[in-house]
Design a protein around this motif. Structure first.
Motif, PDB file in Angstrom:
ATOM      1  N   CYS B  64       0.848  -1.206   0.000  1.00  0.00           N
ATOM      2  CA  CYS B  64       0.000   0.000   0.000  1.00  0.00           C
ATOM      3  C   CYS B  64       0.880   1.251   0.000  1.00  0.00           C
ATOM      4  O   CYS B  64       1.826   1.346   0.786  1.00  0.00           O
ATOM      5  N   VAL B  65       0.532   2.216  -0.839  1.00  0.00           N
ATOM      6  CA  VAL B  65       1.250   3.494  -0.786  1.00  0.00           C
ATOM      7  C   VAL B  65       0.753   4.302   0.408  1.00  0.00           C
ATOM      8  O   VAL B  65       1.448   5.185   0.909  1.00  0.00           O
ATOM      9  N   SER B  66      -0.444   3.983   0.879  1.00  0.00           N
ATOM     10  CA  SER B  66      -0.975   4.619   2.090  1.00  0.00           C
ATOM     11  C   SER B  66      -0.404   3.894   3.302  1.00  0.00           C
ATOM     12  O   SER B  66      -0.743   2.744   3.580  1.00  0.00           O
ATOM     13  N   THR B  67       0.464   4.597   4.025  1.00  0.00           N
ATOM     14  CA  THR B  67       1.127   3.961   5.172  1.00  0.00           C
ATOM     15  C   THR B  67       0.122   3.567   6.250  1.00  0.00           C
ATOM     16  O   THR B  67       0.226   2.481   6.828  1.00  0.00           O
ATOM     17  N   SER B  68      -0.849   4.426   6.516  1.00  0.00           N
ATOM     18  CA  SER B  68      -1.792   4.121   7.607  1.00  0.00           C
ATOM     19  C   SER B  68      -2.646   2.911   7.256  1.00  0.00           C
ATOM     20  O   SER B  68      -2.862   2.037   8.108  1.00  0.00           O
ATOM     21  N   SER B 142       7.210  10.586   3.994  1.00  0.00           N
ATOM     22  CA  SER B 142       8.115   9.964   3.036  1.00  0.00           C
ATOM     23  C   SER B 142       8.394  10.929   1.899  1.00  0.00           C
ATOM     24  O   SER B 142       7.883  12.048   1.882  1.00  0.00           O
ATOM     25  N   TRP B 143       9.215  10.467   0.964  1.00  0.00           N
ATOM     26  CA  TRP B 143       9.511  11.185  -0.270  1.00  0.00           C
ATOM     27  C   TRP B 143      10.124  12.570   0.012  1.00  0.00           C
ATOM     28  O   TRP B 143       9.961  13.509  -0.790  1.00  0.00           O
ATOM     29  N   ARG B 145       9.274  14.801   2.140  1.00  0.00           N
ATOM     30  CA  ARG B 145       8.322  15.875   2.432  1.00  0.00           C
ATOM     31  C   ARG B 145       8.627  16.537   3.783  1.00  0.00           C
ATOM     32  O   ARG B 145       8.846  15.854   4.775  1.00  0.00           O
ATOM     33  N   LEU B 146       8.585  17.851   3.794  1.00  0.00           N
ATOM     34  CA  LEU B 146       8.648  18.657   5.017  1.00  0.00           C
ATOM     35  C   LEU B 146       9.940  18.487   5.808  1.00  0.00           C
ATOM     36  O   LEU B 146       9.974  18.696   7.012  1.00  0.00           O
ATOM     37  N   ASN B 260      12.970   1.963   4.828  1.00  0.00           N
ATOM     38  CA  ASN B 260      11.653   1.966   4.185  1.00  0.00           C
ATOM     39  C   ASN B 260      11.123   0.546   4.053  1.00  0.00           C
ATOM     40  O   ASN B 260      11.837  -0.344   3.592  1.00  0.00           O
ATOM     41  N   THR B 262       8.047  -0.339   2.450  1.00  0.00           N
ATOM     42  CA  THR B 262       7.359  -0.655   1.175  1.00  0.00           C
ATOM     43  C   THR B 262       8.126   0.071   0.069  1.00  0.00           C
ATOM     44  O   THR B 262       7.646   1.026  -0.519  1.00  0.00           O
ATOM     45  N   GLU B 264      10.291   1.605  -2.994  1.00  0.00           N
ATOM     46  CA  GLU B 264      10.158   1.857  -4.424  1.00  0.00           C
ATOM     47  C   GLU B 264      11.496   1.523  -5.069  1.00  0.00           C
ATOM     48  O   GLU B 264      12.544   1.776  -4.486  1.00  0.00           O
TER      49      GLU B 264
END
Lengths: 57, 292
Positions: B64-68, B142-143, B145-146, B260, B262, B264
């Motif tokens: 899942c790309v959605s971690t939650s 991830s990626w 961000r922030l 990580n 999941t 990429e």
């Protein structure tokens, strides 16, 4: 199967690869918007979901 | 053998994996996380969206790309005794940078100096203790961000005020790391079942080297030193299929940055010459056979 669809964002005529899978993400070559293949027969696409804060690896 | 392939949607990685499964003569059930509707009180004999009882699966590969969503589904499946890759334990550690830091520290694995604080005042104190430049990161996400490189106290105050005012409570946990002056690149190593199968350099003139942010990939030789720290890092978080981000400091010493669960890998097979999808599938099938 027809392998052309219309981009829901910019109306471009998009040729979809023959090995496309259901729920695969594709970028419109004209406007760059991300699309999701919702069904293969008939070939249907819609805008992919917006990236959410918890998306990632 | 029954395998479920749990996804948010099919990205390049999932397509590569499904192709590798097909080449291995296996067709997993693709299950979309958006279709999940699980009775949490009933057990694993209830039907998955595939129409098959969850209990029939020898293995669920979570992508899942959605971690939650991925985390909750792993929690449910592991509670039910269903084998997953990765495990909930591993995913819950890797999805939280603070938990990852703790796991690495417990295992004595080299990493940047890291502190945590919960108020603007104590966050300033944590940054001052680490020293400038420091890096402020959300504990989840991830990626790239922030992420913020904090060069001085003025920027520290501004970033903290923004996070305090504009962010939800997740952004009020101040995870602070020392900035590692890396040589225009970092390393991403792919570890599967305790083996470092390959690694790439992520090259960028920007201090954030994520390929999602424009970093370019080239082959990184897996030296005994890199292999050793990656194996120890993977073991520290419970093992499985992992992408480990490694920093080289100015002395050439290796430090684990994050892990990580999941991963990429669409841009990593070409430079390394390693068919990462095939390696993932071979490992998954071996794990499923243990159960079947």
């Amino acid at each position: 199967m027809n392998h052309n669809v219309t981009c829901v964002e910019c109306d471009a005529d998009i040729n979809i690869p023959t090995d496309v899978m259901e729920n695969e993400l594709l970028a419109c070559p004209d406007c760059g918007v991300e699309l999701e293949v919702l069904s293969l027969n008939p070939l249907t696409v819609d805008l992919a979901p917006e990236v959410e804060e918890d998306w990632g690896e | 053998m029954q395998i479920a392939f749990l996804v948010t949607h099919i990205r390049a990685e999932e397509k590569l994996l499904l192709t590798a499964f097909a080449e291995a003569g296996v067709e997993p059930d693709v299950i979309l996380d958006r279709d999940i509707n699980i009775d949490l009180v009933a057990g694993p004999d209830q039907h998955a969206p595939s129409g098959r009882p969850w209990s029939e699966y020898d293995l669920v590969l979570e992508r899942c790309v959605s971690t939650s969503r991925g985390l909750y589904l792993l929690a449910i499946l592991n509670r039910w005794g269903i084998r997953t890759i990765n495990t909930y334990e591993t995913a819950s550690i890797c999805s939280d940078k603070l938990q990852t830091t703790l796991a690495l520290a417990t295992a004595g694995v080299n990493q940047p100096e890291t502190r945590v604080a919960f108020t603007p005042e104590s966050a300033m104190g944590a940054i001052e203790r680490v020293g400038y430049p420091a890096v402020l990161k959300p504990t989840t996400g991830s990626w790239g961000r922030l992420l913020a490189r904090v060069n001085d106290s003025d920027s520290a105050e501004a970033i903290i005020e923004h996070r305090q005012t504009l962010g939800d409570y997740n952004h009020h946990t101040y995870y602070v790391q020392s900035y590692v002056n890396k040589p225009g690149r970092d390393i991403r190593a792919f570890v599967i079942g305790g083996r470092t199968i390959c690694a790439i350099y992520r090259n960028s003139e920007h201090w954030i080297t994520n390929t999602a942010r424009g970093g370019s990939a080239s082959n990184c030789p897996v030296t005994p030193e890199l292999d050793e720290i990656c194996q120890r890092a993977a073991a520290a978080v419970g093992g499985g299929i992992l992408a480990i981000d490694v920093l080289e400091d100015s002395n050439g010493e290796l430090l684990i940055n994050e892990i990580n669960h999941t991963m990429e890998f669409r841009n990593s097979s070409a430079p390394t010459g390693v068919d990462i999808a095939a390696e993932v599938v071979a490992y998954a099938l071996a794990q499923a056979e243990v159960v079947a």
